[in-house]
Design an enzyme around this catalytic site. Structure first.
Site, mmCIF file in Angstrom:
data_model
loop_
_atom_site.group_PDB
_atom_site.id
_atom_site.type_symbol
_atom_site.label_atom_id
_atom_site.label_comp_id
_atom_site.label_asym_id
_atom_site.label_seq_id
_atom_site.Cartn_x
_atom_site.Cartn_y
_atom_site.Cartn_z
ATOM 1 N N ASN A 183 0.864 -1.185 0.000
ATOM 2 C CA ASN A 183 0.000 0.000 0.000
ATOM 3 C C ASN A 183 0.900 1.234 0.000
ATOM 4 O O ASN A 183 1.521 1.544 1.007
ATOM 5 C CB ASN A 183 -0.895 -0.016 1.241
ATOM 6 C CG ASN A 183 -1.644 1.294 1.415
ATOM 7 O OD1 ASN A 183 -1.870 2.026 0.441
ATOM 8 N ND2 ASN A 183 -2.043 1.594 2.639
ATOM 9 N N TRP A 184 0.904 1.922 -1.115
ATOM 10 C CA TRP A 184 1.815 3.069 -1.241
ATOM 11 C C TRP A 184 1.241 4.353 -0.660
ATOM 12 O O TRP A 184 1.918 5.387 -0.673
ATOM 13 C CB TRP A 184 2.183 3.278 -2.718
ATOM 14 C CG TRP A 184 3.125 2.259 -3.250
ATOM 15 C CD1 TRP A 184 3.658 1.180 -2.578
ATOM 16 C CD2 TRP A 184 3.683 2.208 -4.573
ATOM 17 N NE1 TRP A 184 4.495 0.469 -3.391
ATOM 18 C CE2 TRP A 184 4.532 1.084 -4.633
ATOM 19 C CE3 TRP A 184 3.543 2.986 -5.718
ATOM 20 C CZ2 TRP A 184 5.249 0.738 -5.783
ATOM 21 C CZ3 TRP A 184 4.250 2.646 -6.864
ATOM 22 C CH2 TRP A 184 5.093 1.527 -6.891
ATOM 23 N N LYS A 185 0.011 4.311 -0.206
ATOM 24 C CA LYS A 185 -0.612 5.514 0.361
ATOM 25 C C LYS A 185 -0.457 6.683 -0.626
ATOM 26 O O LYS A 185 -0.521 6.472 -1.830
ATOM 27 C CB LYS A 185 -0.013 5.833 1.732
ATOM 28 C CG LYS A 185 0.084 4.604 2.633
ATOM 29 C CD LYS A 185 0.444 4.916 4.044
ATOM 30 C CE LYS A 185 0.636 3.625 4.819
ATOM 31 N NZ LYS A 185 0.345 3.742 6.216
ATOM 32 N N HIS A 189 -9.237 0.962 4.691
ATOM 33 C CA HIS A 189 -7.970 1.185 5.395
ATOM 34 C C HIS A 189 -8.215 2.122 6.582
ATOM 35 O O HIS A 189 -9.044 3.035 6.488
ATOM 36 C CB HIS A 189 -6.939 1.783 4.438
ATOM 37 C CG HIS A 189 -5.565 1.788 5.024
ATOM 38 N ND1 HIS A 189 -5.144 2.757 5.899
ATOM 39 C CD2 HIS A 189 -4.524 0.933 4.882
ATOM 40 C CE1 HIS A 189 -3.896 2.487 6.271
ATOM 41 N NE2 HIS A 189 -3.500 1.385 5.664
ATOM 42 N N GLU A 225 -6.680 4.570 7.667
ATOM 43 C CA GLU A 225 -6.515 6.002 7.365
ATOM 44 C C GLU A 225 -7.768 6.556 6.677
ATOM 45 O O GLU A 225 -8.117 7.720 6.868
ATOM 46 C CB GLU A 225 -5.248 6.212 6.510
ATOM 47 C CG GLU A 225 -3.989 6.023 7.351
ATOM 48 C CD GLU A 225 -2.777 5.554 6.581
ATOM 49 O OE1 GLU A 225 -2.752 5.622 5.344
ATOM 50 O OE2 GLU A 225 -1.830 5.081 7.246
ATOM 51 N N GLU A 248 -5.262 -5.180 10.488
ATOM 52 C CA GLU A 248 -4.286 -4.110 10.667
ATOM 53 C C GLU A 248 -4.572 -3.382 11.981
ATOM 54 O O GLU A 248 -5.377 -2.433 12.005
ATOM 55 C CB GLU A 248 -4.368 -3.111 9.513
ATOM 56 C CG GLU A 248 -4.012 -3.704 8.174
ATOM 57 C CD GLU A 248 -3.387 -2.662 7.261
ATOM 58 O OE1 GLU A 248 -2.295 -2.909 6.746
ATOM 59 O OE2 GLU A 248 -3.979 -1.578 7.101
ATOM 60 N N GLY A 267 2.443 2.165 10.640
ATOM 61 C CA GLY A 267 3.360 3.295 10.476
ATOM 62 C C GLY A 267 4.054 3.701 11.763
ATOM 63 O O GLY A 267 4.651 4.771 11.839
ATOM 64 N N SER A 313 3.497 -2.267 10.243
ATOM 65 C CA SER A 313 4.957 -2.238 10.403
ATOM 66 C C SER A 313 5.628 -3.561 10.040
ATOM 67 O O SER A 313 6.563 -4.007 10.713
ATOM 68 C CB SER A 313 5.339 -1.800 11.819
ATOM 69 O OG SER A 313 4.891 -0.473 12.057
ATOM 70 N N GLY A 350 2.915 -1.206 4.246
ATOM 71 C CA GLY A 350 2.921 0.211 3.901
ATOM 72 C C GLY A 350 4.328 0.686 3.611
ATOM 73 O O GLY A 350 4.866 0.496 2.511
ATOM 74 N N GLY A 351 4.954 1.296 4.602
ATOM 75 C CA GLY A 351 6.266 1.932 4.432
ATOM 76 C C GLY A 351 7.300 1.081 3.718
ATOM 77 O O GLY A 351 8.001 1.562 2.816
HETATM 78 C C1 PEP Z 1 -0.555 0.094 5.789
HETATM 79 O O1 PEP Z 1 -0.508 1.206 5.298
HETATM 80 O O2 PEP Z 1 -1.496 -0.667 5.504
HETATM 81 C C2 PEP Z 1 0.498 -0.322 6.720
HETATM 82 C C3 PEP Z 1 0.401 -1.479 7.318
HETATM 83 O O3 PEP Z 1 1.550 0.558 6.892
HETATM 84 P P1 PEP Z 1 2.979 0.228 7.568
HETATM 85 O O4 PEP Z 1 3.468 -1.074 6.995
HETATM 86 O O5 PEP Z 1 3.847 1.382 7.202
HETATM 87 O O6 PEP Z 1 2.743 0.115 9.055
#
Ligand code: PEP
Length: 231
Positions: A6-8, A84, A86, A154, A160, A190, A211-212
């Site tokens: 997930n590149w957000k 998600h 966010e 999640e 994040g 994470s 994500g990251g």
């Molecule tokens: C996400 O955006 O779904 C996520 C899990 O982010 P991260 O891996 O950065 O915690």
């Protein structure tokens, strides 16, 4: 095993092209990237499997700022993330709108990654199972056990933040989610190259939503390799 990145709100078309030129997914694992809408076509052109980060429930209409399932299919996207945290936190997404988005996407033939997860306060006050039950049942009521549906657990406190759920905690939540809705469940929060293998080793962890660490070709490929060696 499915590993989704997930590149957000990162990477426009030029950066997407650069990522795809370097990224080499291993065999033996399904890999998905979910770039911003404006980069979908660029990502599709690379030959990777591409998901959007959301999708609207109507096929067209007066919904400024939204994108429909037929539009995603037209550009070659294979699916969409919905719900998600966010989106839930900053854009007023509710269990009802998540369910409507998930249903419309699956009906149109798109893969769906539907996200659920508790906040830190909810976990600390012992409400994790209640929160997960409400979120999962909303999705289940709309989509059932549709073969295009995958869930993502999640925990909001792990997204994040660098704080990952322990493998045992993830396993417990995944087993609970599957007892409500028997579909594959990805873990997200994470996930990094150095913790992916232990999380993916749990029996009910069917992949990861990253994500990251999905923004950089080497770290995302390392996570994909951890999944490929488990499957
Ligand atoms: C996400 O955006 O779904 C996520 C899990 O982010 P991260 O891996 O950065 O915690």
């Amino acid at each position: 095993m499915l590993i989704a990145g997930n590149w957000k709100m990162y990477k426009g078309p030029a950066e997407t092209r650069a990522f795809c030129a370097t990224f080499e997914p291993p065999d033996g694992v399904d890999v998905v990237i979910a770039p911003p809408y404006v980069s979908l076509a660029e990502a599709v052109a690379s030959g990777l499997t591409v998901y959007a980060q959301s999708v609207h429930w109507a096929s067209a209409g007066a919904y400024t700022g939204e994108i429909s399932a037929p539009m995603l299919l037209e550009v070659g996207a294979a699916g969409a993330i919905v719900g998600h945290s966010e989106r839930r936190q900053y854009f007023g997404e509710t269990d009802e709108t998540v369910a409507r988005r998930a249903f419309a996407a699956a009906e149109a033939g798109l893969g769906v990654i539907a996200c659920v997860g508790e906040s830190e306060e909810e976990r600390e006050s012992g409400q994790t199972e209640l929160v997960l039950r409400v979120q999962v049942e909303a999705i289940k009521d709309a989509v059932g056990t549709h073969e295009l549906l995958v869930l993502a657990y999640e925990p909001v406190w792990a997204i994040g933040t660098g704080r990952t759920a322990t493998p045992e905690l993830a396993q417990e939540a995944h087993a609970f989610i599957k007892s409500l809705l028997p579909r594959p469940v990805l873990y997200g929060g994470s996930v990094k190259p150095d913790n992916a293998a232990e999380l993916l080793a749990e029996p009910d962890v069917d992949g990861a939503l990253v994500g990251g660490a999905s923004l950089e070709p080497d770290s995302f490929a390392a996570i994909c390799r951890a999944a490929s060696s488990r499957s």
